[in-house]
Design an enzyme around this catalytic site. Structure first.
Site, PDB file in Angstrom:
ATOM      1  N   HIS A  64      -2.750  -0.932   4.158  1.00 46.39           N
ATOM      2  CA  HIS A  64      -2.717   0.526   4.342  1.00 46.39           C
ATOM      3  C   HIS A  64      -1.472   0.983   5.091  1.00 46.39           C
ATOM      4  O   HIS A  64      -1.137   2.163   5.073  1.00 46.39           O
ATOM      5  CB  HIS A  64      -3.971   0.985   5.100  1.00 46.39           C
ATOM      6  N   ASP A  87       4.921   5.609   8.294  1.00 45.67           N
ATOM      7  CA  ASP A  87       3.503   5.770   7.996  1.00 45.67           C
ATOM      8  C   ASP A  87       3.250   5.174   6.624  1.00 45.67           C
ATOM      9  O   ASP A  87       4.036   5.430   5.692  1.00 45.67           O
ATOM     10  CB  ASP A  87       3.145   7.271   7.978  1.00 45.67           C
TER      11      ASP A  87
END
Ligand code: ADQ
Length: 463
Positions: A158, A366
């Protein structure tokens, strides 16, 4: 395919009233598990005194089997707070300055990964697909293979996969990447993550890549691909139109009057670029004084990982910074920065997003950033806001109609804010329509189906 087994650090089954709070990811995984009579396996969230070889806790929610194990205090310190959150998290977000290298953490990580594997193995049936999630559990498949399991095992990261030069600063980088080669399919959020992995495999691991994209190293051949995660867009639109969202929207409009709102919503984390974000807002007020008294920044930054010292540092830094900026610019009837550390429900957030002229999402790194997509989904089609988005968020690959900024460059953020604040309604609508199309089409169900489909299609190999 018979069943799907999801393995993740935490298990998050949306139940009863809680389902209103549950994120799109939990809902999407749960829906997949229901479809395949699946098992969700993970840590219970409980920390117990003694090193836990205790039995897994097994329960049933509808046709989904939920299996959790407890962690001992040592496991919790070394695996969770240690290697996962003080070594891998900072490193994979390019913060080598914050990464802690401690052999104890390293051992604890692989010990807990092995425990996950040993507790899971007896439940696995011959045709099951196993899908392991995120940086906490990279070593899980290698242990399952050691125990002789030949089932198809997939892994999805992720968070970003770092450039080779960064990964090389990790003392046991070889063991970690060898762990990835125990999977059959490794999924990343973006092309640049996949490229970084290819680079490591070719130039550090002495591996090779076939013309069809299979990677060979450490005696195994695996597939790796890009699977950008999305949100449940339909559901988020419904949340933005709920009574709770409307109440928050009305309260915010009432308190803002004619002023415009810029919103930032993040887990309080040093990867999210928050100090630079506040400084950019300060520079906006300096450079374009017409915004004084006319624009406010609402920053919601909910504390996370409070036992990791670096998180306390960033909290203190932000509190000091917002206090200083407010002290400098506030007037008796206007506060420039509303800095809030409480958590809001997804419906409340959707209402706040809808009340904002700009969504400001400026992480330094991110994996994806779901807030950016939620901001888009929450907008009113007739009068949408503008997304200002870091080029280092995975989401920027898909959301090209946002104003893309360099999150290290204060002036770049200032110019984007000033442009966004002054966009015509037609410009805002044009950009938003295109963004919304992407958010709607590349949603969390597409992500999940693509990954599970690709894993199912992998030919079964010998461990
Ligand atoms: P996170 O780092 O947690 O996730 P993000 O994707 O932005 O980051 O947020 C996840 C969820 O948390 C969103 O649904 C958001 O609404 C919610 N959230 C964030 N801040 C909140 C707040 N202050 N109050 C209430 N809710 C809040 C990791 C990776 C990301 C990746 C996701 C999913 O770091 O890059 O997008 O996993 O893969």
């Amino acid at each position: 395919m018979s069943r799907l087994i999801v393995v993740s650090n935490r298990v998050s089954i949306p139940r009863g009233r809680d389902s209103a709070q549950a994120g799109g990811l939990a809902v999407a995984l749960y829906a997949a598990l229901r479809r395949y009579d699946g098992i969700w396996f993970g840590w219970s969230g409980n920390v117990v005194e003694t090193s836990g070889e205790g039995h897994p806790n097994i329960s049933k929610v509808s046709n989904v089997t939920v299996v959790t194990i407890d962690l001992s205090t040592d496991d919790y310190d070394e695996y969770y707070n240690g290697f996962a959150n003080r070594t891998l998290w900072p490193l994979f977000h390019y913060r080598t300055d914050l990464a802690a290298y401690d052999r104890k953490y390293d051992k604890g990580y692989f010990r807990v990964n092995a425990r996950f594997a040993h507790s899971l193995a007896p439940m696995v049936e011959p045709d099951d697909l196993i899908w392991v999630h995120d940086y906490h559990l990279i070593g899980c498949a290698e242990e399952l293979r050691r125990m002789g399991l030949t089932q198809k095992i997939g892994f999805f990261l992720h968070i970003p996969f770092p450039a080779t030069e960064i990964l090389l600063t990790l003392p046991n980088h070889q063991a970690l990447v060898r762990g990835l080669f125990a999977y059959d399919l490794v999924g990343f959020q973006t092309e640049s993550d996949l490229r970084a992995f290819h680079d490591y495999v070719m130039f550090e691991a002495g591996g090779s890549i076939s013309p069809t994209g299979e990677l060979t190293a450490h005696g195994r051949t695996i597939r790796a691909g890009v699977f950008p995660i999305g949100i449940d867009a339909k559901e988020f639109v419904a949340k933005a139109e709920s009574a709770e969202a409307k109440r928050h929207l009305d309260r915010m409009r009432h308190s803002m009057g004619q002023r415009k709102l810029i919103i930032g919503v993040d887990r309080l984390d040093y990867s999210k670029g928050l100090p630079t974000r506040l400084e950019s807002f300060e520079r906006l007020l300096e450079t374009y004084p017409e915004n004084r008294g006319a624009v406010s920044l609402l920053q919601v930054a909910t504390p996370s990982r409070v036992e990791v010292p670096e998180y306390d540092d960033i909290r203190q830094e932000l509190e000091a910074l917002s206090g200083r900026i407010n002290g400098r610019f506030a007037d008796f009837d206007w506060v420039p920065i509303r800095y809030i550390s409480r958590a809001y429900s997804q419906r409340a957030l959707a209402g706040l997003f809808r009340s904002s002229r700009i969504g400001l999402v400026t992480p330094l790194r991110d994996g994806m950033n779901l807030v950016a997509k939620e901001f888009v989904a929450a907008q009113d089609a007739a009068n949408p806001g503008v997304l200002v988005l870091s080029r280092f968020a995975g989401a920027s690959d898909q959301l090209a109609d946002a104003l893309i900024v360099n999150p290290y460059d204060v002036d770049d953020i200032v110019e984007a804010l000033q442009r966004g604040l002054n966009f015509s309604l037609a410009e805002r609508r044009k950009r938003w329509r295109r963004l919304m199309e992407v958010v709607r089409e590349e949603d969390v169900t597409a992500w999940r189906n693509d990954f599970v489909g690709a894993l199912d299609a992998v030919p079964r190999t010998v461990a």
